[in-house]
Design a protein around this motif. Structure first.
Motif, mmCIF file in Angstrom:
data_model
loop_
_atom_site.group_PDB
_atom_site.id
_atom_site.type_symbol
_atom_site.label_atom_id
_atom_site.label_comp_id
_atom_site.label_asym_id
_atom_site.label_seq_id
_atom_site.Cartn_x
_atom_site.Cartn_y
_atom_site.Cartn_z
ATOM 1 N N ALA B 87 0.846 -1.192 0.000
ATOM 2 C CA ALA B 87 0.000 0.000 0.000
ATOM 3 C C ALA B 87 0.878 1.237 0.000
ATOM 4 N N LEU B 88 0.220 2.382 -0.112
ATOM 5 C CA LEU B 88 0.888 3.672 0.073
ATOM 6 C C LEU B 88 0.726 4.053 1.544
ATOM 7 N N TYR B 89 1.824 4.295 2.218
ATOM 8 C CA TYR B 89 1.781 4.671 3.630
ATOM 9 C C TYR B 89 2.008 6.171 3.740
ATOM 10 N N LEU B 90 1.041 6.828 4.309
ATOM 11 C CA LEU B 90 1.048 8.282 4.398
ATOM 12 C C LEU B 90 1.264 8.739 5.827
ATOM 13 N N CYS B 91 2.046 9.781 5.951
ATOM 14 C CA CYS B 91 2.254 10.432 7.232
ATOM 15 C C CYS B 91 1.578 11.801 7.159
ATOM 16 N N ALA B 92 0.888 12.181 8.208
ATOM 17 C CA ALA B 92 0.235 13.484 8.263
ATOM 18 C C ALA B 92 0.628 14.180 9.554
ATOM 19 N N SER B 93 0.910 15.457 9.457
ATOM 20 C CA SER B 93 1.256 16.196 10.676
ATOM 21 C C SER B 93 0.216 17.272 10.956
ATOM 22 N N SER B 94 0.145 17.655 12.211
ATOM 23 C CA SER B 94 -0.810 18.664 12.662
ATOM 24 C C SER B 94 -0.372 19.179 14.021
ATOM 25 N N LEU B 95 -1.103 20.179 14.510
ATOM 26 C CA LEU B 95 -0.898 20.637 15.880
ATOM 27 C C LEU B 95 -1.849 19.866 16.776
ATOM 28 N N PHE B 96 -1.376 19.465 17.933
ATOM 29 C CA PHE B 96 -2.189 18.655 18.832
ATOM 30 C C PHE B 96 -3.449 19.398 19.266
ATOM 31 N N VAL B 97 -4.562 18.670 19.213
ATOM 32 C CA VAL B 97 -5.849 19.186 19.679
ATOM 33 C C VAL B 97 -6.350 18.227 20.743
ATOM 34 N N PRO B 98 -6.613 18.673 21.967
ATOM 35 C CA PRO B 98 -7.030 17.768 23.042
ATOM 36 C C PRO B 98 -8.248 16.919 22.687
ATOM 37 N N SER B 99 -9.163 17.490 21.894
ATOM 38 C CA SER B 99 -10.359 16.728 21.518
ATOM 39 C C SER B 99 -10.027 15.615 20.540
ATOM 40 N N GLY B 100 -8.853 15.701 19.925
ATOM 41 C CA GLY B 100 -8.481 14.708 18.921
ATOM 42 C C GLY B 100 -9.046 15.007 17.546
ATOM 43 N N LEU B 101 -9.780 16.102 17.421
ATOM 44 C CA LEU B 101 -10.410 16.421 16.136
ATOM 45 C C LEU B 101 -9.495 17.367 15.362
ATOM 46 N N ASN B 102 -8.714 16.800 14.477
ATOM 47 C CA ASN B 102 -7.774 17.591 13.697
ATOM 48 C C ASN B 102 -8.494 18.312 12.567
ATOM 49 N N GLU B 103 -8.432 19.629 12.585
ATOM 50 C CA GLU B 103 -9.146 20.390 11.567
ATOM 51 C C GLU B 103 -8.444 20.359 10.233
ATOM 52 N N LYS B 104 -7.151 20.199 10.232
ATOM 53 C CA LYS B 104 -6.415 20.263 8.980
ATOM 54 C C LYS B 104 -5.172 19.398 9.096
ATOM 55 N N LEU B 105 -5.082 18.434 8.228
ATOM 56 C CA LEU B 105 -3.913 17.565 8.206
ATOM 57 C C LEU B 105 -3.032 17.927 7.021
ATOM 58 N N PHE B 106 -1.729 17.903 7.244
ATOM 59 C CA PHE B 106 -0.757 18.115 6.180
ATOM 60 C C PHE B 106 -0.095 16.765 5.910
ATOM 61 N N PHE B 107 -0.224 16.285 4.683
ATOM 62 C CA PHE B 107 0.285 14.974 4.331
ATOM 63 C C PHE B 107 1.611 15.057 3.589
ATOM 64 N N GLY B 108 2.427 14.028 3.802
ATOM 65 C CA GLY B 108 3.592 13.822 2.961
ATOM 66 C C GLY B 108 3.179 13.100 1.684
ATOM 67 N N SER B 109 4.149 12.865 0.810
ATOM 68 C CA SER B 109 3.858 12.193 -0.460
ATOM 69 C C SER B 109 3.779 10.680 -0.315
ATOM 70 N N GLY B 110 4.143 10.183 0.846
ATOM 71 C CA GLY B 110 3.961 8.766 1.111
ATOM 72 C C GLY B 110 5.131 7.884 0.737
ATOM 73 N N THR B 111 5.086 6.676 1.259
ATOM 74 C CA THR B 111 6.029 5.610 0.903
ATOM 75 C C THR B 111 5.225 4.487 0.267
ATOM 76 N N GLN B 112 5.565 4.154 -0.968
ATOM 77 C CA GLN B 112 4.894 3.054 -1.653
ATOM 78 C C GLN B 112 5.596 1.754 -1.290
ATOM 79 N N LEU B 113 4.923 0.910 -0.525
ATOM 80 C CA LEU B 113 5.489 -0.365 -0.088
ATOM 81 C C LEU B 113 4.907 -1.496 -0.926
ATOM 82 N N SER B 114 5.774 -2.276 -1.493
ATOM 83 C CA SER B 114 5.357 -3.471 -2.230
ATOM 84 C C SER B 114 5.908 -4.689 -1.510
#
Lengths: 109, 116
Positions: B87-114
């Motif tokens: 699959a494509l494994y994606l990492c997303a970063s954000s600022l911590f929100v105590p509620s856990g509800l991330n309003e906006k995620l910033f994604f990397g381009s991913g790692t394609q694992l075969s």
């Protein structure tokens, strides 16, 4: 558990027309809903967020509506261009950001 | 300002092997989430790290584990690889929100694992 569905896997339209994508959700009352764009081989890019108390949100040629009664969000791209061709994902902020499977939009010149 | 960076971009492994994927979050972000995206599907949440601890976890087996370092970067480890882990494994970063509800995620381009 919450479930999110995007009705169309693929949508083909002619340049200049308006594209309308649908996102439906169940078993959840989200405080907001997000839309992302994803190009092949790339990560999703955030486009818009609409809150439960907002009926409509606009950003340039993009418009999102949110109907909490129907549990549905519509995403519109007006005056579509070939560069708008991509997969569009909707997401619920269910702590774990549940994503739909996306709708792949192709805009033909 | 660098965005989210992931390495490697592509990886080929065989069944039973172990793999480590790496992610550096966007500058100023302190929370890293990992997603698995199979072809034709949306990203599926694996887990989220904040303050070097796993804060939330999706429906993934214990073969999937992670780590966050003091500089907020993160690793995803997968043991005993299966063909279905391709699959494509994606990492997303954000600022911590105590509620856990991330309003906006910033994604990397991913790692394609075969996995072969």
């Amino acid at each position: 558990s919450q479930k999110i569905e995007q009705n169309s896997e693929a949508l083909n339209i002619q340049e200049g027309k308006t594209a309308t994508l649908t996102c439906n959700y169940t078993n959840y009352s989200p405080a907001y809903l997000q839309w992302y764009r994803q190009d092949p081989g790339r990560g999703p890019v955030f486009l818009l967020l609409i809150r439960e108390n907002e009926k409509e949100k606009r950003k340039e040629r993009l418009k999102v509506t949110f109907d909490t009664t129907l549990k549905q969000s519509l995403f519109h791209i007006t005056a579509s261009q070939p560069a708008d061709s991509a997969t569009y994902l909707c997401a619920l902020p269910a702590g774990k950001s549940t994503f739909g499977d996306g709708t792949t939009l192709t805009v033909k010149p | 300002d660098a965005g989210v960076t992931q390495s490697p971009t592509h990886l080929i492994k065989t069944r039973g092997q172990q793999v480590t994927l790496r992610c550096s979050p966007k500058s100023g972000h302190d929370t890293v989430s990992w997603y698995q995206q199979a072809l034709g599907q949306g990203p599926q949440f694996i887990f989220q790290y904040y303050e070097e601890e796993e804060r939330q976890r999706g429906n993934f087996p214990d073969r999937f584990s992670g780590h966050q370092f003091p500089n907020y970067s993160s690793e995803l480890n997968v043991n005993a690889l299966l063909l279905g882990d391709s699959a494509l494994y994606l990492c997303a970063s954000s600022l911590f929100v105590p509620s856990g509800l991330n309003e906006k995620l910033f994604f990397g381009s991913g790692t394609q694992l075969s996995v072969l």
